[in-house]
Every structure is written in structure tokens, then in C-alpha cells.
Scaffold this motif. Structure first.
Motif: not given
Length: 177
Positions: A36-65
Motif C-alpha cells: 500500500h505504501g509503495r503504491t501510494l509512493k508510486a502515485l506521488i512520483v507519477a504526479q510529480d513527474a507529470a507536473e514537472a513535464a508540464a511545467a517544462e513545456a509551459g516554461y518553453v512556451l512562456q519564454r517564447g521558445q
């Protein structure tokens, strides 16, 4: 995605350290509590990775790149991985299933998604094809990571059961003498 190797940069949720203590505070958590703990940790890691990847794409757009396929694909891929893990979380929290049951249920859905998806009726664009590819890759990644968690759980469960059998045998031997 690392273009030189063709591998995804997103973290593998199953590779994070297991939870070392159950809610009861015992030094050796039950296999179900650890899963149960490892499953919840996997969920958190997946959420963090998705947020980081979306932030990276947003950063590129904000910089006009120029937004290239790599950050867009990574954002799409990590979001799809996150969705599979969030389905597991919903099964645990809303349906009140144990982690192993929830993982098996969502794994069944992921396998059906990969094998039972009907072919497209109309031709799509290359962009549609890329999105579908990211979605299928995410389902495969989820199946691999969740399969590893369940395999480790099975080993831990059989080890715990063996220890219980030894304890029962020793109690029986103590009574016989």
C-alpha cells in the motif's frame, strides 16, 4: 525523452525505496501495508513527474521558445502514466480496495486498453499518432512498474507466510514436549 537512447526520463515509480514502517509502527510491516505504501509512493512520483513535464513545456512556451516534440511528448507520456496510477488510487480510496486488488484491476484495464482498442476508422494526423503512441507507451510503463510491485509483494507475502508457518510449527513442537 532522451533522444540518444530513446528512453523516457520520467522516473520509474516502482524503483523508489519501500516504506519501512507500517501505520502501527512495527519494525517489520506486513506485506500488504508495504505494498500500500509503495503504491501510494508510486502515485506521488507519477504526479510529480507529470507536473514537472508540464511545467517544462509551459516554461518553453512562456519564454517564447519553439515547443518541440520532446517536451510535448514527455508531458503527454507522464500525464498518461499519472492517470493509470491515479486510477489505482481511486480504487483504493473510493472503492476501499486493498492495494494488490486495486493494482490487479487497473492492470486489467491497461491490458484491455492495449489489446482491445479498436482501430481508428479515419486517418489521423501525425500528431494524433504521436499522442496515441505516448498513451500506449504509458500503459506499458504502468504495466511494467505495477507488475514489479506485485511480484515483490508476492515474494514478501510468501516470506511472511513461511515465517508464520515456522512459528506455528515451533509452537506445535513446544506443546508436544
Amino acid at each position: 525523452m532522451d533522444i540518444s537512447t530513446g528512453r523516457h526520463n520520467a522516473p520509474d515509480p516502482s524503483q523508489h525505496a519501500p516504506v519501512t514502517q507500517a501505520a502501527s509502527g512495527s519494525a517489520h510491516p506486513r506485506p500488504a501495508d508495504e505494498l500500500h505504501g509503495r503504491t501510494l509512493k508510486a502515485l506521488i512520483v507519477a504526479q510529480d513527474a507529470a507536473e514537472a513535464a508540464a511545467a517544462e513545456a509551459g516554461y518553453v512556451l512562456q519564454r517564447g521558445q519553439r515547443l518541440t516534440g520532446e517536451p510535448l511528448y514527455e508531458a503527454t507520456y507522464t500525464q498518461a502514466v499519472r492517470t493509470w496510477w491515479e486510477l489505482v488510487g481511486e480504487q483504493i480510496c473510493q472503492r476501499q480496495l486493498h492495494a494488490d486488488h486495486a493494482l490487479r484491476r487497473v492492470r486489467s484495464w491497461a491490458r484491455t486498453y492495449l489489446t482491445g482498442e479498436p482501430p481508428a476508422q479515419t486517418a489521423g494526423s501525425l500528431f494524433d499518432h504521436a499522442l496515441a503512441h505516448a498513451s500506449r507507451a504509458a500503459a506499458r510503463r504502468f504495466l511494467a512498474a505495477s507488475g514489479e510491485l506485485l511480484a515483490e509483494h508476492a515474494v514478501q507475502f510468501s516470506s511472511a507466510a513461511g515465517g508464520l508457518e515456522d512459528a506455528i510449527d515451533s509452537l506445535g513442537a513446544g506443546r508436544a514436549s
